[in-house]
Design a protein around this motif. Structure first.
Motif, short mmCIF file in Angstrom:
data_model
loop_
_atom_site.label_atom_id
_atom_site.label_comp_id
_atom_site.label_asym_id
_atom_site.label_seq_id
_atom_site.Cartn_x
_atom_site.Cartn_y
_atom_site.Cartn_z
N TYR A 27 -85.06 17.05 54.04
CA TYR A 27 -86.09 18.00 54.73
C TYR A 27 -86.62 19.18 54.13
O TYR A 27 -87.11 20.18 55.31
N GLY A 68 -82.11 30.46 53.61
CA GLY A 68 -81.01 30.49 52.90
C GLY A 68 -79.80 30.12 53.28
O GLY A 68 -79.40 29.89 54.25
N THR A 94 -76.70 31.95 61.66
CA THR A 94 -76.80 30.44 61.64
C THR A 94 -76.68 29.65 59.84
O THR A 94 -76.71 30.87 58.64
N SER A 118 -75.01 24.25 61.59
CA SER A 118 -76.05 23.38 61.73
C SER A 118 -75.53 22.02 61.12
O SER A 118 -74.28 21.95 59.49
N MET A 188 -89.94 20.01 61.35
CA MET A 188 -91.45 20.72 61.69
C MET A 188 -92.00 20.57 60.05
O MET A 188 -91.12 20.45 59.63
#
Ligand code: SAM
Length: 326
Positions: A27, A68, A94, A118, A188
């Motif tokens: 995605y 990234g 993150t 993630s 998104m």
């Protein structure tokens, strides 16, 4: 202070250390672009100067390191050490978790309190299909290491109708068992998804998500900070005891543009005021120049970046999350 006609100001800064990533999530990017850095990426020192000046000029209070994949670059260690010395209220980062395990001692030594990992599935094969790289067990091990070291972990999952909808409940179980908050990020319309049938095929919104979660868990909506991008819920048992929390970043279902305080600094030295705008404002040269000019130039760039913010809703665009810092 840069404040727009609706009272929005910049409070949260996301700094992308590099556009390179060891995944190529379906995605996020078309395959083949994973390890590509942006041209002319800034050094750790230049990025640190940017943060220092943005704290002063924009009033930044919270910072998230991203990419990234921030852990694929050797800039991560010096940047983290530098930024932790700046006295911000909140510094976190993150990561996809693939290279996280070995960084846990550094995080603990620097006083990092929170990390977002993630993770879109607990199914090894599906993991490889979505991430197009990496190894699930390695990510799960690094999550355990962080939890053991007292670092709070939040999990980010992008629910996809055809990719991982059946993983929503297993992910909830996994997170609740470990006292971890799971955040669902609505898909998104960015980059290759901006004008693609794949978006409509895969988008799974908050209503549907809550129906799935409600099939197993009782939840209540709770308060969130005024400029939080997440709608937050707690999960309760039959005696009303709170079992844990989860959140939904509901870009489409419940847009948060009117209270957005985010600013992004990309690895190649551009400021972005809005994920939904392809405008960007070059500051790399300013960060290499004398202080007075840098302050004046940043202020002008910040006003332009503020003008890019949407008033009502995220409409999507050609910008790729990986390039500007998700
Ligand atoms: N590599 C790091 C990671 O995986 O967390 C940081 C960068 S990644 C671009 C940041 C977040 O953006 C991830 O949680 C990812 O799932 C999310 N993301 C990327 N493209 C997205 C899209 N089109 N819709 C929703 N979330 C997206």
């Amino acid at each position: 202070m840069i404040v727009d006609h609706t009272g929005r100001r910049f409070r949260n800064l996301r700094v992308s250390l590099t556009a390179a990533c060891n995944y190529a999530c379906t995605y996020c990017v078309p395959d083949g672009q994973r390890l590509l850095r942006a041209r002319d990426e800034l050094s750790a020192d230049e990025l640190l100067r940017g943060v220092e000046l943005l704290i002063e000029v924009a009033g930044i209070e919270k910072l998230r390191i991203t990419g990234g994949e921030p852990l694929v670059t050797p800039k991560f260690d010096p940047f983290l050490e530098g930024v932790m010395a700046m006295g911000l209220d909140d510094v976190s980062f993150t990561t996809n978790g693939q290279l996280l395990e070995n960084k846990v001692p550094l995080l603990a030594a620097c006083g990092v309190k929170r990390v977002n990992v993630s993770l879109d599935t607990l199914h090894p094969e599906r993991f490889r299909q979505i991430a197009r790289g990496g190894d699930l067990d390695t990510v799960l091990r690094s999550i355990e290491r962080c939890v053991d070291a007292g670092i709070q972990v939040k999990l980010n999952m992008v629910p996809l109708k055809t990719g991982n909808a059946d993983q929503i409940l297993p992910m909830m179980d996994y997170a609740l068992e470990r006292g971890i908050e799971l955040r669902f990020i609505e898909l998104m319309r960015m980059g290759h998804l901006a004008h693609s049938a794949a978006f409509d095929r895969d988008f799974l919104g908050m209503d549907e998500l809550l129906t799935i979660i409600g099939g197993r868990y009782r939840y209540n909506r709770t308060d969130a900070a005024w400029d939080s991008t997440a709608v937050r819920f707690d999960v309760r048992d039959d005696e009303e005891r709170v079992l844990g929390q989860f959140g939904v970043i509901a870009n489409e279902s419940e847009p948060f543009c009117s209270t957005c305080t985010r600013l992004r600094l990309s690895a190649d030295g551009y400021l972005h005021g809005c994920l939904s705008s392809s405008n960007r404002h070059a500051v790399a040269e300013l960060l290499r120049g004398p202080r007075e000019e840098a302050v004046a130039g940043l202020e002008a760039a910040l006003w332009r970046a503020m003008g890019d913010k949407q008033d009502v809703a995220f409409t999507g665009g050609a910008t790729v999350m990986k390039l500007i810092g998700g």
